[in-house]
Structure formats: structure tokens, C-alpha cells
Design an enzyme around this catalytic site. Structure first.
Site, short mmCIF file in Angstrom:
data_model
loop_
_atom_site.label_atom_id
_atom_site.label_comp_id
_atom_site.label_asym_id
_atom_site.label_seq_id
_atom_site.Cartn_x
_atom_site.Cartn_y
_atom_site.Cartn_z
N ARG A 148 0.84 -1.20 0.00
CA ARG A 148 0.00 0.00 0.00
C ARG A 148 0.87 1.25 0.00
O ARG A 148 1.85 1.32 0.73
CB ARG A 148 -0.89 0.02 1.25
CG ARG A 148 -1.84 -1.17 1.27
CD ARG A 148 -2.76 -1.13 2.46
NE ARG A 148 -3.56 -2.36 2.49
CZ ARG A 148 -4.44 -2.66 3.43
NH1 ARG A 148 -4.65 -1.83 4.42
NH2 ARG A 148 -5.11 -3.79 3.37
N ARG A 202 2.56 0.75 10.33
CA ARG A 202 2.05 1.12 9.02
C ARG A 202 3.20 1.08 8.00
O ARG A 202 3.99 2.01 7.90
CB ARG A 202 1.45 2.54 9.09
CG ARG A 202 0.55 2.91 7.92
CD ARG A 202 -0.11 4.25 8.14
NE ARG A 202 -0.99 4.26 9.29
CZ ARG A 202 -2.27 3.87 9.26
NH1 ARG A 202 -2.81 3.49 8.14
NH2 ARG A 202 -3.00 3.89 10.35
N GLU A 211 -5.89 -1.44 15.76
CA GLU A 211 -6.49 -2.39 14.83
C GLU A 211 -5.48 -3.47 14.41
O GLU A 211 -4.34 -3.17 14.05
CB GLU A 211 -6.97 -1.65 13.57
CG GLU A 211 -7.54 -2.62 12.54
CD GLU A 211 -7.73 -1.97 11.16
OE1 GLU A 211 -7.87 -0.74 11.09
OE2 GLU A 211 -7.73 -2.72 10.17
N SER A 255 -9.74 -6.75 10.60
CA SER A 255 -10.95 -6.07 10.21
C SER A 255 -11.77 -7.07 9.40
O SER A 255 -11.32 -7.57 8.39
CB SER A 255 -10.55 -4.87 9.34
OG SER A 255 -11.64 -4.01 9.16
N ARG A 307 1.71 -6.53 12.77
CA ARG A 307 1.08 -5.96 13.95
C ARG A 307 0.96 -7.02 15.07
O ARG A 307 1.02 -6.68 16.25
CB ARG A 307 -0.29 -5.39 13.61
CG ARG A 307 -0.16 -4.13 12.76
CD ARG A 307 -1.48 -3.42 12.57
NE ARG A 307 -1.29 -2.23 11.73
CZ ARG A 307 -2.23 -1.33 11.47
NH1 ARG A 307 -3.45 -1.48 11.98
NH2 ARG A 307 -1.97 -0.29 10.71
#
Length: 416
Positions: free
Chosen positions: A261, A276, A348, A351, A388
Site C-alpha cells: 500500500r 504502518r 487495529e 478487520s 502488527r
RNA sequence: GGAUCUUUGGCAGAGUUGGUCGAAUGCACCGGUCUUGAAAACCGGCGAGGGUUAUACCUCCCAGAGUUCGAAUCUCUGAGGGUCCA
């Protein structure tokens, strides 16, 4: 894509629902108007085309009978001009409609809470209690460097910022986590698949990343290929443009891939550490389900991700996303947030979303429902973001001296 | 990279002197007859999308463009697959 037929039929209900998601009312009005225009243009074109076809048939008849066709040819030629015009009108209407429709997000489920942003998300429950520290817990980048697990500078040297390199136990733990997660998911009935990390435009349109979010995707120069931002894209599109047999559903799959990303809109956020990154590992769950069973599968997927965290002894909580925080394609999303002692907050880590028939309509994934062909429901969820998870293990399992204990369930995967 | 062939419904496979072709046939699948039940046999149905109360009707034979009154069938471009040469 939303159901235009439904929009036409139940405009007030649909637009009210879309407005909950913050879609501008004028846009919805425009969509309805364009849809009507397209219908009219189609009808006009089709009746002209029908005339044309009939005349062509007659033409063949006359030719066979060796009769004169000059009069008919004149009629046909005249009609042709109208057809060309009508077709052009229809093409323009079609294009306009599609460009609007493709940029409209999914309709949230009725039980999704209203809200502006993540602050309005609603906590469902907490699982496991965060441990009490007798010292001040460190953040993961400190621990990662101290243990020699992750090297942030060398990642930047090789690529650019938001890349990192894992060494030794850090790298082994990543691999252990991936294997553990895939095996865990398999036990819950998710079949493992291994898919391409590059996909074409059609796949990304199917799951809704394109045309709206091209800025956040890495594109291969000179080719219509993109690096996947999530395994959801290749796995969901596996059955693009297919009609499945009813007894093939539900189709439950799990895949490990790297994800890529650009994080275009995240400048300045989580710049430190590996929360991130531009490239990260993720194990994904994807399901295709009949409409009446998708809620049940959704619960299964949430439970699967939550139980995975529990097995890793990581305290976490479940949160229902409010309308404002809901993703583009999702009708409903539950986030799993893991406790990070270093930041003293929940972040988070997974999801899980039900997109209902939103992606299926774009990707044309259907199943034979008796005599009818019906769109399936598609669902996806991370289980889990590997980086994460590693962060969470480091922060939750840190000792006063900076060393980190390994969760019991991972030991077999590390030869311990 | 060069040459050549090929691309049709879930699968296999007809259909190239352009005109009742959305498309033969076989398999698979669904319904029925027969049977204690099953198999076999026989009868019927069976691509997708749009449109209609239902019909009509429109679109789709890899994708795009073109020729033609008319294209699965002809031409060009592109993509996928096979074979030969490098």
C-alpha cells in the site's frame, strides 16, 4: 456496486441509507436521473435496431427472390444514421452512469451505528485483561531494535521509508505466525489458497479498490498490473464471472500474501515502527456465501480472528465500525483491536467485513439458486496482520530487561 | 524475439462460398415414465445479461475496431493457448 434496480424502485429508502454513509444527496439524485436516461436511450436504440434487423432479414429474402432492393436499401441507410446517433447517446449515458455508480459506496446495514469517524465506533466486548506492568513498558521499535529482531534503517536503505527488515528470531516469528494462523484457519474450515501478488484492473474493480482508490496502489510501469493491497482482491476474484452450484457454498478460503500500500493519505501517521508499512504480511480470510447464511459466516470469521488472538494470549477488543468509519465496500465491519502496552491503547489488528452483494455485483459472482442465478455475498477479514501481531507480542510479552517471552502456541513452530 | 495454428454454451465439439445461428451433436445437470429401490432405457427441459405482468424485442460465439443491408463466419489490432524456429 449498489443495486440500481433497487434504487429506482425504492429511491427514498435507498438514498436515506446512503446518506447515513455520507453520500451527497445530489449525487444520488443524479444517479437516479442518469439511470432513467440510460433506460430511455436503450429503449430508443433497441427499437431502431429491431427495425434494422427486420429489414435486413427482408433484404435477404428479396435477394433470394432476385427482386429489386434499392428502395429497401434507401430505408435501411436512413435508419442507420438514427441508429448511430442512438447508440452514441446510449454509450454516453452508460459511461456517465457507470462513473457515478462505481464511486458510490455500499449501503450500511441497518444495525451499523451512525457516526462521523473512529471515535464513534462502538465497543462490543473485551477479551483477556491487559497485564499489569511493574515497570514502564517500552514501545515495540525499541524492543525490536534491542533484541535485534527488526532493522528499520536497512529497510529504508533497500527501498524507502516505511520498509523494514526482520532478522533472526524476528524473521522466524513472522514465519511461525503465518503458519500458525493458516493452520488455525484450516481447522475452522477455511481452505488454504496461494494466489498471485499482482492482479489486473478487472480484479481490483471487482472488489472495489478501483476506480476510486488508484492512488493508494502500486502499479507496474507499462502494464495494467497492480500489486495487491490485500489478499482479499485475488481470493475474492477467484470466482469472478462464474456461476457456482448452490452446494459449493459457502466457500471459505484463507491465504497468506504480502500486501502493498502506498499509504497515500497517511502522511505523518505511525511513521515510527512497523504499524504502518508499505509492504506487510497478512493472512486473510475470504468467504463466498448464500445471502441467508452470510451473517452466520461473518460471526464465524470474527470468532476465528478473535480466538486466534486469544490463543496467542493477546488482550484485544471487538469494535463495530460506525457509518463514518466503514470502508467503501463494506455493509458491516467489526474491527479487532489488540492491546499495545507501549502505546497504552488498542490498535487495529484485524478487520472483518461483510460486503453483501456489493462486490459480487461488480465481479459477477453468482450461484444457481434453483432456477435463478443469484449474487453471492462476499466476506473478508484479516486473521491477522502479521507485523502488527508481532508488535503486539513484543509489547505484551516484554520483560523488564527487554527480553520477550514466546507464546506457547508458537513454540512448536520455532522448534522450541 | 520470429513463423504458424488456434480461442464457440459447465465440459467436449459442429458450424469458414457472410443471411430462419444464440448456435447441431455428445456428456454432465434438472424433471417425468418405468422399477420394491437404483441403474439402464424412453420422454421433456437445460448458456448469460437487459427488457416485459407475461410475450415481443435488444446484446453477447476471447477483447476492441472495421467491411456489409446483414458477421460466430471476412479484414485489422490486441490478449490467452498450442506447435515449430531461435
Amino acid at each position: 456496486m449498489i443495486d440500481l434496480k433497487l434504487l429506482q424502485k425504492d429511491f427514498d429508502v435507498m438514498s436515506a441509507k446512503l446518506m447515513r454513509k455520507g453520500v451527497d444527496n445530489t449525487l444520488i439524485e443524479a444517479l437516479k436521473k442518469k439511470n432513467e436516461e440510460l433506460k430511455a436511450a436503450k429503449t430508443a436504440y433497441e427499437s431502431l435496431q429491431a427495425d434494422q434487423n427486420a429489414m435486413s432479414k427482408e433484404f435477404g429474402q428479396l435477394m433470394r427472390e432476385k427482386k429489386d432492393v434499392t428502395e429497401l436499401k434507401a430505408k435501411v441507410d436512413a435508419n442507420k444514421i438514427n441508429i448511430t446517433q442512438a447508440l452514441e447517446t446510449q454509450r454516453v449515458a452508460q459511461e456517465t452512469l457507470e462513473s457515478i455508480a462505481m464511486s458510490i459506496p455500499n449501503i450500511p446495514d441497518d444495525d451499523v451505528p451512525d457516526g462521523a469517524d473512529e471515535n464513534d465506533n462502538i465497543e462490543i466486548k473485551k477479551v483477556l485483561t491487559p497485564r499489569e506492568f511493574s515497570f514502564t513498558p517500552k514501545e515495540h521499535w525499541e524492543l525490536a531494535e534491542q533484541n535485534g529482531w527488526i532493522d528499520f534503517e536497512r529497510g529504508v536503505k533497500l527501498a524507502t521509508s516505511r520498509f523494514s527488515v526482520s532478522f533472526g528470531m524476528g524473521a522466524k516469528l513472522e514465519r511461525a505466525l503465518i503458519n500458525f494462523m493458516l493452520n488455525f484457519n484450516a481447522k475452522r474450515g477455511f481452505e488454504e489458497v496461494s494466489v498471485p501478488a499482482l492482479v489486473n484492473r478487472g480484479a481490483l474493480e471487482g472488489t472495489g479498490q478501483l476506480p476510486k482508490f488508484e492512488d493508494d496502489l502500486y502499479k507496474v510501469e507499462g502494464q495494467e498490473l497492480f500489486l495487491i493491497p490485500t489478499a482479499e482482491v485475488p481470493v475474492t476474484n477467484l470466482y469472478q464471472d462464474e456461476i457456482l452450484a448452490a452446494d459449493e457454498l459457502p466457500k471459505k478460503m484463507t491465504a497468506y500474501t504480502s500486501c502493498f500500500r502506498k499509504e497515500a493519505g497517511a502522511a505523518g501517521r505511525d511513521t515510527r515502527g512497523m504499524i504502518r508499512q508499505h509492504q506487510f504480511h497478512k493472512v486473510e480470510l475470504v468467504a463466498l456465501a448464500k445471502p441467508d447464511e452470510s451473517d452466520k459466516i461473518f460471526e464465524e470469521m470474527v470468532a476465528c480472528a478473535s480466538d486466534l488472538l486469544t490463543a496467542l494470549e493477546l488482550p484485544h477488543r471487538l469494535v463495530t465500525l460506525c457509518t463514518g468509519d466503514l470502508g467503501f465496500g463494506a455493509a458491516k465491519t467489526i474491527d479487532l483491536e489488540v492491546w499495545l502496552p507501549g502505546q497504552a491503547t488498542y490498535r487495529e489488528i484485524s478487520s472483518v467485513s461483510n460486503t453483501r452483494d456489493f462486490q459480487a455485483r461488480r465481479a459477477k459472482i453468482r450461484f444457481k439458486d434453483g432456477k435463478e442465478n443469484t449474487l453471492v455475498h462476499t466476506l473478508n477479514g484479516s486473521s491477522l496482520a502479521v507485523g502488527r501481531t508481532l508488535v503486539a507480542i513484543m509489547e505484551n510479552n516484554q520483560q523488564e530487561d527487554g527480553s520477550i517471552t514466546i507464546p506457547e502456541v508458537l513454540k512448536p513452530y520455532l522448534g522450541m
